[in-house]
Write a protein that holds these residues in place. Sequence first.
Motif, PDB file in Angstrom:
ATOM      1  N   ALA A   3       0.836  -1.206   0.000  1.00  0.00           N
ATOM      2  CA  ALA A   3       0.000   0.000   0.000  1.00  0.00           C
ATOM      3  C   ALA A   3       0.870   1.256   0.000  1.00  0.00           C
ATOM      4  O   ALA A   3       0.539   2.256  -0.648  1.00  0.00           O
ATOM      5  CB  ALA A   3      -0.926   0.001   1.210  1.00  0.00           C
ATOM      6  N   ARG A   4       1.961   1.215   0.702  1.00  0.00           N
ATOM      7  CA  ARG A   4       2.889   2.359   0.746  1.00  0.00           C
ATOM      8  C   ARG A   4       3.512   2.603  -0.625  1.00  0.00           C
ATOM      9  O   ARG A   4       3.723   3.753  -1.015  1.00  0.00           O
ATOM     10  CB  ARG A   4       3.967   2.072   1.795  1.00  0.00           C
ATOM     11  CG  ARG A   4       4.877   3.182   2.113  1.00  0.00           C
ATOM     12  CD  ARG A   4       4.180   4.196   2.964  1.00  0.00           C
ATOM     13  NE  ARG A   4       5.162   5.194   3.343  1.00  0.00           N
ATOM     14  CZ  ARG A   4       4.967   6.085   4.240  1.00  0.00           C
ATOM     15  NH1 ARG A   4       3.834   6.122   4.890  1.00  0.00           N
ATOM     16  NH2 ARG A   4       5.879   6.969   4.513  1.00  0.00           N
ATOM     17  N   VAL A   6       2.138   2.199  -3.402  1.00  0.00           N
ATOM     18  CA  VAL A   6       1.132   2.857  -4.236  1.00  0.00           C
ATOM     19  C   VAL A   6       0.825   4.258  -3.699  1.00  0.00           C
ATOM     20  O   VAL A   6       0.706   5.217  -4.462  1.00  0.00           O
ATOM     21  CB  VAL A   6      -0.164   2.013  -4.292  1.00  0.00           C
ATOM     22  CG1 VAL A   6      -1.275   2.764  -4.999  1.00  0.00           C
ATOM     23  CG2 VAL A   6       0.111   0.680  -4.969  1.00  0.00           C
ATOM     24  N   SER A   7       0.715   4.390  -2.386  1.00  0.00           N
ATOM     25  CA  SER A   7       0.286   5.666  -1.801  1.00  0.00           C
ATOM     26  C   SER A   7       1.315   6.783  -1.955  1.00  0.00           C
ATOM     27  O   SER A   7       0.935   7.949  -2.139  1.00  0.00           O
ATOM     28  CB  SER A   7      -0.062   5.486  -0.322  1.00  0.00           C
ATOM     29  OG  SER A   7       1.089   5.213   0.455  1.00  0.00           O
TER      30      SER A   7
END
Length: 101
Positions: A3-4, A6-7
């Motif tokens: 997720a990191r 992508v974020s």
Amino acid sequence: LPARLVSMPVAILATWLINRLWTFRAFTAGKSMRNIGAEFLGYCTVQVTGAAASFLGYSAVVAFAAARAPLELLGAVAAGAVLGLVINYFGARILVFRPRG
């Protein structure tokens, strides 16, 4: 971790657009779109530098102050965040979104 991965790029793109269209709009108004890629690359460089400084600031407070308690660690996070904020703002202001002239 996924997720990191992508974020972070999404956050950098979003904040670049916000800074370009709102925070520093007086400096970007009327600028040629030819150099927009270089501007974005410069912005990415400033953001990565700010993130590294934030992590180093946090690490320094943890190491030198022997921070271990939750409130001490929160102070370390805050110190790193302030350092990153200062570098990101002034880096964007001075290096990326320079006044025309």
